[in-house]
Design a protein around this motif. Structure first.
Motif, PDB file in Angstrom:
ATOM      1  N   VAL A 236       0.831  -1.197   0.000  1.00  0.00           N
ATOM      2  CA  VAL A 236       0.000   0.000   0.000  1.00  0.00           C
ATOM      3  C   VAL A 236       0.868   1.250   0.000  1.00  0.00           C
ATOM      4  O   VAL A 236       0.599   2.213  -0.720  1.00  0.00           O
ATOM      5  CB  VAL A 236      -0.951  -0.004   1.221  1.00  0.00           C
ATOM      6  N   SER A 237       1.913   1.243   0.808  1.00  0.00           N
ATOM      7  CA  SER A 237       2.810   2.400   0.865  1.00  0.00           C
ATOM      8  C   SER A 237       3.443   2.670  -0.488  1.00  0.00           C
ATOM      9  O   SER A 237       3.539   3.823  -0.929  1.00  0.00           O
ATOM     10  CB  SER A 237       3.915   2.161   1.911  1.00  0.00           C
ATOM     11  N   MET A 238       3.871   1.606  -1.166  1.00  0.00           N
ATOM     12  CA  MET A 238       4.517   1.791  -2.467  1.00  0.00           C
ATOM     13  C   MET A 238       3.548   2.336  -3.508  1.00  0.00           C
ATOM     14  O   MET A 238       3.930   3.135  -4.369  1.00  0.00           O
ATOM     15  CB  MET A 238       5.140   0.475  -2.943  1.00  0.00           C
ATOM     16  N   LEU A 239       2.284   1.941  -3.434  1.00  0.00           N
ATOM     17  CA  LEU A 239       1.292   2.463  -4.363  1.00  0.00           C
ATOM     18  C   LEU A 239       1.128   3.972  -4.184  1.00  0.00           C
ATOM     19  O   LEU A 239       1.136   4.742  -5.151  1.00  0.00           O
ATOM     20  CB  LEU A 239      -0.044   1.750  -4.156  1.00  0.00           C
ATOM     21  N   TYR A 240       0.996   4.397  -2.938  1.00  0.00           N
ATOM     22  CA  TYR A 240       0.888   5.829  -2.663  1.00  0.00           C
ATOM     23  C   TYR A 240       2.171   6.563  -3.069  1.00  0.00           C
ATOM     24  O   TYR A 240       2.115   7.681  -3.592  1.00  0.00           O
ATOM     25  CB  TYR A 240       0.595   6.066  -1.187  1.00  0.00           C
ATOM     26  N   ASP A 241       3.307   5.938  -2.810  1.00  0.00           N
ATOM     27  CA  ASP A 241       4.574   6.564  -3.180  1.00  0.00           C
ATOM     28  C   ASP A 241       4.634   6.845  -4.674  1.00  0.00           C
ATOM     29  O   ASP A 241       5.093   7.905  -5.103  1.00  0.00           O
ATOM     30  CB  ASP A 241       5.745   5.662  -2.785  1.00  0.00           C
ATOM     31  N   LEU A 242       4.155   5.891  -5.474  1.00  0.00           N
ATOM     32  CA  LEU A 242       4.142   6.082  -6.928  1.00  0.00           C
ATOM     33  C   LEU A 242       3.242   7.249  -7.317  1.00  0.00           C
ATOM     34  O   LEU A 242       3.570   8.021  -8.233  1.00  0.00           O
ATOM     35  CB  LEU A 242       3.674   4.793  -7.614  1.00  0.00           C
ATOM     36  N   LEU A 243       2.111   7.389  -6.620  1.00  0.00           N
ATOM     37  CA  LEU A 243       1.201   8.505  -6.907  1.00  0.00           C
ATOM     38  C   LEU A 243       1.855   9.842  -6.571  1.00  0.00           C
ATOM     39  O   LEU A 243       1.759  10.812  -7.332  1.00  0.00           O
ATOM     40  CB  LEU A 243      -0.099   8.343  -6.121  1.00  0.00           C
TER      41      LEU A 243
END
Length: 277
Positions: A236-243
């Motif tokens: 989840v953290s990596m998904l937000y980081d990409l955004l």
């Protein structure tokens, strides 16, 4: 120690360092600018709850004989995949998020001018309250179980620890949203330090890699299913980081203009622009 065990330990400490370092850039930037302008209070407010839960979760799985025994009963006598570096990270994260909160709620001790929008939004306040209420209810449910109840099938203290870990997961799912919305409304990421996101992304990759290696070494993938918060936390953290990286490097690239007016502009923004409601 074989090669994979060494790699797992190395990844564990490197991701701990990356995630730990990710807490410093925003606090340092705020201090340099003498302002929290450009960021929302919702993020640190909810983050401190999340890491308080993560601290309890990691300490229980790593040190509590009762919790480790109940875990083994449900997972074919395997031990939890929580490592000491997880505990070290949780302690450090809780301390740093608490310090960051003081920059928003007690700015005078830092010499900051009070920025608009330092009251958490109703949505985030509701999430915070709901999480606390849910944990209290589960604790009462577990405490009401008869002493003869089988912890393998009945409600046990391990379940309470799992619920606390799910609070951390929920916080991770929700906490970044206000800042993403704020950046989108203002078409800018000024005031939001992107280096914390890059460090968080690197830590997430290594965290998932370590969990996979540990499960492979145990020849049992319940290391993933039995430690869901660590697995989903990284993803989840990596998904937000990409955004956030997309906002910073693609959508709202800073051309370096009007830097002198940045601080004044951010401080002039109304409270409603910094909140979800």
């Amino acid at each position: 120690m074989n090669f994979l065990e060494f790699v797992s330990a190395l990844f564990g400490w490197v991701y701990t360092i990356c995630w730990s370092l990710s807490f410093y850039p925003q606090a340092i930037l705020n201090f340099k600018r003498k302002s929290t302008g450009g960021t929302t209070v919702d993020f640190p407010f909810l983050n401190v709850l999340g890491f308080a839960c993560y601290f309890i979760y990691t300490c229980a799985l790593y040190w509590s004989p009762l919790i480790r025994h109940q875990y083994a009963l449900r997972h074919d006598n395997h031990t939890p995949t929580v490592a000491f570096n997880d505990v070290a990270f949780a302690v450090h994260a809780l301390i740093l998020t608490a310090i960051l909160n003081t920059q928003y709620f007690v700015p005078s001790i830092w010499g900051f001018e009070r920025s608009p929008g330092v009251k958490p939004s109703r949505f985030i306040t509701g999430v915070f309250t709901g999480c606390i209420t849910g944990v209290v209810i589960i604790v009462f449910v577990v405490a009401s179980q008869p002493p003869s109840a089988d912890p393998k099938t009945a409600w046990a203290w391990l379940d309470a620890i799992y619920v606390i870990s799910y609070v951390k997961l929920l916080v991770t799912v929700v906490k970044y949203a206000p800042q993403l919305v704020f950046n989108s409304r203002n078409r800018s990421t000024k005031g939001w330090d992107i280096s914390q996101i890059l460090l968080d992304f690197a830590g997430g990759l290594l965290s998932i890699a370590q969990l996979g290696i540990d499960s492979y070494l145990q020849h049992d993938w319940s290391g993933v299913t039995g430690n869901p918060v660590k697995f989903f936390l990284g993803n989840v953290s990596m998904l937000y980081d990409l955004l956030f990286m997309g906002q910073h490097y693609c959508l709202y690239r800073d051309d370096g203009s009007n830097r002198d007016g940045e601080r004044a502009t951010l401080l002039e923004r109304g409270e409603n622009d910094r909140r979800l409601d």
